[in-house]
Structure formats: structure tokens, C-alpha cells
Design a protein around this motif. Structure first.
Motif, PDB file in Angstrom:
ATOM      1  N   ILE A  73      -3.884 -16.428  -0.938  1.00  6.56           N
ATOM      2  CA  ILE A  73      -3.801 -15.943  -2.472  1.00  6.56           C
ATOM      3  C   ILE A  73      -4.677 -15.013  -3.086  1.00  6.56           C
ATOM      4  CG2 ILE A  73      -3.601 -16.935  -5.103  1.00  6.56           C
ATOM      5  CD1 ILE A  73      -2.561 -19.737  -3.820  1.00  6.56           C
ATOM      6  N   TYR A  74      -6.055 -15.192  -2.527  1.00  2.00           N
ATOM      7  CA  TYR A  74      -7.125 -14.325  -3.054  1.00  2.00           C
ATOM      8  C   TYR A  74      -6.593 -12.765  -2.316  1.00  2.00           C
ATOM      9  CZ  TYR A  74      -9.435 -18.501  -4.337  1.00  2.00           C
ATOM     10  OH  TYR A  74      -9.757 -19.635  -5.028  1.00  2.00           O
ATOM     11  N   MET A  75      -6.231 -12.942  -1.358  1.00  2.24           N
ATOM     12  CA  MET A  75      -6.161 -11.753  -0.343  1.00  2.24           C
ATOM     13  C   MET A  75      -4.886 -11.007  -0.968  1.00  2.24           C
ATOM     14  SD  MET A  75      -7.228 -12.567   3.586  1.00  2.24           S
ATOM     15  CE  MET A  75      -6.777 -10.936   4.070  1.00  2.24           C
ATOM     16  N   LYS A  76      -3.804 -11.679  -1.175  1.00  2.47           N
ATOM     17  CA  LYS A  76      -2.830 -10.998  -1.874  1.00  2.47           C
ATOM     18  C   LYS A  76      -3.134 -10.443  -3.259  1.00  2.47           C
ATOM     19  CE  LYS A  76       2.177 -12.006  -3.803  1.00  2.47           C
ATOM     20  NZ  LYS A  76       1.693 -11.315  -4.934  1.00  2.47           N
ATOM     21  N   LYS A  77      -3.724 -11.093  -4.082  1.00  6.86           N
ATOM     22  CA  LYS A  77      -4.037 -10.222  -5.313  1.00  6.86           C
ATOM     23  C   LYS A  77      -5.171  -9.230  -5.048  1.00  6.86           C
ATOM     24  CE  LYS A  77      -6.202 -11.473  -9.808  1.00  6.86           C
ATOM     25  NZ  LYS A  77      -6.787 -12.366 -10.576  1.00  6.86           N
ATOM     26  N   ALA A  78      -6.081  -9.197  -4.277  1.00  7.92           N
ATOM     27  CA  ALA A  78      -7.027  -8.180  -4.065  1.00  7.92           C
ATOM     28  C   ALA A  78      -6.625  -7.115  -3.041  1.00  7.92           C
ATOM     29  CB  ALA A  78      -8.360  -8.592  -3.337  1.00  7.92           C
ATOM     30  N   ILE A  79      -5.468  -7.459  -2.179  1.00  2.67           N
ATOM     31  CA  ILE A  79      -5.143  -6.402  -1.096  1.00  2.67           C
ATOM     32  C   ILE A  79      -3.560  -6.016  -1.349  1.00  2.67           C
ATOM     33  CG2 ILE A  79      -4.653  -5.774   1.187  1.00  2.67           C
ATOM     34  CD1 ILE A  79      -7.110  -8.098   1.810  1.00  2.67           C
ATOM     35  N   MET A  80      -2.794  -7.046  -1.046  1.00  4.30           N
ATOM     36  CA  MET A  80      -1.310  -6.717  -1.439  1.00  4.30           C
ATOM     37  C   MET A  80      -0.812  -6.131  -2.580  1.00  4.30           C
ATOM     38  SD  MET A  80      -1.132  -7.725   1.884  1.00  4.30           S
ATOM     39  CE  MET A  80       0.458  -7.422   2.320  1.00  4.30           C
ATOM     40  N   ASP A  81      -1.243  -6.822  -3.497  1.00  7.77           N
ATOM     41  CA  ASP A  81      -0.953  -6.693  -5.129  1.00  7.77           C
ATOM     42  C   ASP A  81      -1.483  -5.208  -5.382  1.00  7.77           C
ATOM     43  OD1 ASP A  81       0.455  -8.866  -4.885  1.00  7.77           O
ATOM     44  OD2 ASP A  81      -0.763  -9.950  -6.581  1.00  7.77           O
ATOM     45  N   THR A  82      -2.596  -4.472  -4.958  1.00  7.45           N
ATOM     46  CA  THR A  82      -3.354  -3.676  -5.244  1.00  7.45           C
ATOM     47  C   THR A  82      -3.318  -2.303  -4.569  1.00  7.45           C
ATOM     48  OG1 THR A  82      -5.359  -4.230  -4.165  1.00  7.45           O
ATOM     49  CG2 THR A  82      -5.208  -5.026  -6.418  1.00  7.45           C
ATOM     50  N   ILE A  83      -3.156  -2.581  -2.950  1.00 10.72           N
ATOM     51  CA  ILE A  83      -3.064  -1.170  -2.359  1.00 10.72           C
ATOM     52  C   ILE A  83      -1.715  -1.156  -1.292  1.00 10.72           C
ATOM     53  CG2 ILE A  83      -5.427  -0.497  -2.624  1.00 10.72           C
ATOM     54  CD1 ILE A  83      -6.050  -1.756  -0.019  1.00 10.72           C
ATOM     55  N   ASP A  84      -1.320  -2.261  -1.100  1.00 16.28           N
ATOM     56  CA  ASP A  84      -0.179  -2.225  -0.059  1.00 16.28           C
ATOM     57  C   ASP A  84       0.941  -1.326  -0.685  1.00 16.28           C
ATOM     58  OD1 ASP A  84       1.519  -2.992   2.257  1.00 16.28           O
ATOM     59  OD2 ASP A  84       2.257  -4.663   1.477  1.00 16.28           O
ATOM     60  N   HIS A  85       1.479  -0.436  -0.134  1.00 16.12           N
ATOM     61  CA  HIS A  85       2.770   0.540  -0.228  1.00 16.12           C
ATOM     62  C   HIS A  85       2.297   1.206  -1.352  1.00 16.12           C
ATOM     63  CE1 HIS A  85       4.782  -2.141   2.643  1.00 16.12           C
ATOM     64  NE2 HIS A  85       5.388  -0.916   2.900  1.00 16.12           N
ATOM     65  N   LYS A  86       0.890   1.781  -1.311  1.00 13.07           N
ATOM     66  CA  LYS A  86       0.367   2.656  -2.654  1.00 13.07           C
ATOM     67  C   LYS A  86      -0.113   3.766  -2.009  1.00 13.07           C
ATOM     68  CE  LYS A  86       0.800  -0.530  -6.144  1.00 13.07           C
ATOM     69  NZ  LYS A  86       0.997  -1.652  -5.545  1.00 13.07           N
ATOM     70  N   ASN A  87      -0.100   4.916  -2.831  1.00 10.22           N
ATOM     71  CA  ASN A  87      -0.982   6.227  -2.623  1.00 10.22           C
ATOM     72  C   ASN A  87      -2.443   5.574  -3.087  1.00 10.22           C
ATOM     73  OD1 ASN A  87      -2.342   8.537  -3.122  1.00 10.22           O
ATOM     74  ND2 ASN A  87      -0.682   9.520  -2.836  1.00 10.22           N
ATOM     75  N   ILE A  88      -3.308   5.486  -2.399  1.00 10.87           N
ATOM     76  CA  ILE A  88      -4.601   4.837  -2.819  1.00 10.87           C
ATOM     77  C   ILE A  88      -5.087   5.659  -3.716  1.00 10.87           C
ATOM     78  CG2 ILE A  88      -6.900   4.150  -1.917  1.00 10.87           C
ATOM     79  CD1 ILE A  88      -5.437   3.394   0.757  1.00 10.87           C
ATOM     80  N   ASP A  89      -5.322   7.033  -3.462  1.00  7.99           N
ATOM     81  CA  ASP A  89      -5.795   7.768  -4.299  1.00  7.99           C
ATOM     82  C   ASP A  89      -5.264   8.103  -5.694  1.00  7.99           C
ATOM     83  OD1 ASP A  89      -7.526   8.680  -2.457  1.00  7.99           O
ATOM     84  OD2 ASP A  89      -5.942   9.966  -1.323  1.00  7.99           O
ATOM     85  N   LYS A  90      -3.895   7.806  -5.829  1.00  6.90           N
ATOM     86  CA  LYS A  90      -3.369   8.112  -7.033  1.00  6.90           C
ATOM     87  C   LYS A  90      -2.858   6.815  -7.777  1.00  6.90           C
ATOM     88  CE  LYS A  90      -1.363  12.551  -5.623  1.00  6.90           C
ATOM     89  NZ  LYS A  90      -0.269  13.274  -5.256  1.00  6.90           N
TER      90      LYS A  90
END
Length: 144
Positions: A73-90
Motif C-alpha cells: 500500500i505504501y509503495m502504491k501511494k509513493a510510486i504507482m500513484d505518483t510516477i507510474d505512466h507519467k512524464n516525471i518532469d511535467k
């Protein structure tokens, strides 16, 4: 009473994200020289493999360092929900003024996981495999 054994618990996630290695502190020429192909104006994509490792006493009652479902759950919130399938810079505000290197991605994930832990001292390592050959480990150490 004897002391508790120490264990390591690691969970892995695989995400897809894109980024452009570009520092606002460097000129365009310096960015091209420093980051090479990673400075492509349109960015580049990766399938990142991210491992989060906890280190702590193995609880006598549960037999665990931490319930892996909680870590998930912690990893989902910190990783999956924030940077997965995203343009990290934008798409990730943290990277507005921070170059999205694998090192800085590891620090970002570290901070996101640590903020959720009831016992933050058990966070041992964040490992980011940007490619099969480019691997970064961060263990929460900072310089002054």
C-alpha cells in the motif's frame, strides 16, 4: 529475554515513465554534453524496476519485519500513484526544479515511503533499475 533477529524485507514494483535529463543550472550545450541521449527534447521512456527494502526486528508474534501488504500500500501511494505512466518532469511537482536522474527518483521514492512508515528507521534502501545496466541505490544518506 533474548533479542529479536533482524530481517530484511524487499518488495519490487515495475513502472513505466518518461523524463528528460535537463538541468536549469546548465546551458543547453552543457546539458547535451552531460546527459547525451537522455537530454532528448522529447524525452525518453523507461520501464523502471523499483525495490524497497526494510530492515528491522522480526516480530515474534507475526514473524515479520512488516506486513508486506502494508508495504504494498505504501509503495502504491509513493510510486504507482505518483510516477507510474507519467512524464516525471511535467507531472510530478517534486521534479519541477530537480533533475529526474535515477538518483533523484530514488530520493523521491525514499521520501514518499519514509513519510508513511510508523517506524521510518526501518527503511533501509531504495533501489532503482532505470535499465538493465543503470542501477542506483539510496540508503537515506545526505551530506551537509
Amino acid at each position: 529475554m533474548s533479542s529479536l533477529p533482524i530481517g530484511y524485507l524487499t518488495r519490487k514494483e515495475i513502472i513505466s515513465a518518461c523524463h528528460r535529463l535537463h538541468s536549469p543550472l546548465l546551458s543547453d550545450e552543457q546539458n547535451k554534453k552531460t546527459y547525451g541521449a537522455g537530454n532528448n527534447f522529447h524525452g525518453q521512456g523507461h520501464n523502471y524496476v523499483i525495490e524497497v527494502t526494510l530492515r528491522g526486528p522480526i516480530d515474534r508474534a507475526t514473524g515479520m519485519v512488516m506486513n508486506i501488504n502494508d508495504l504494498k500500500i505504501y509503495m502504491k501511494k509513493a510510486i504507482m500513484d505518483t510516477i507510474d505512466h507519467k512524464n516525471i518532469d511535467k507531472d510530478v511537482p517534486y521534479f519541477k526544479d530537480v533533475v529526474s536522474t535515477a538518483e533523484n527518483v530514488a530520493v523521491f521514492i525514499w521520501d514518499g515511503i519514509k513519510a508513511q512508515l510508523a517506524q521510518p528507521e526501518i527503511l533501509y534502501e531504495v533501489k532503482v533499475l532505470e535499465t538493465e545496466r543503470n542501477i542506483v541505490r539510496f540508503r537515506g544518506e545526505f551530506t551537509n
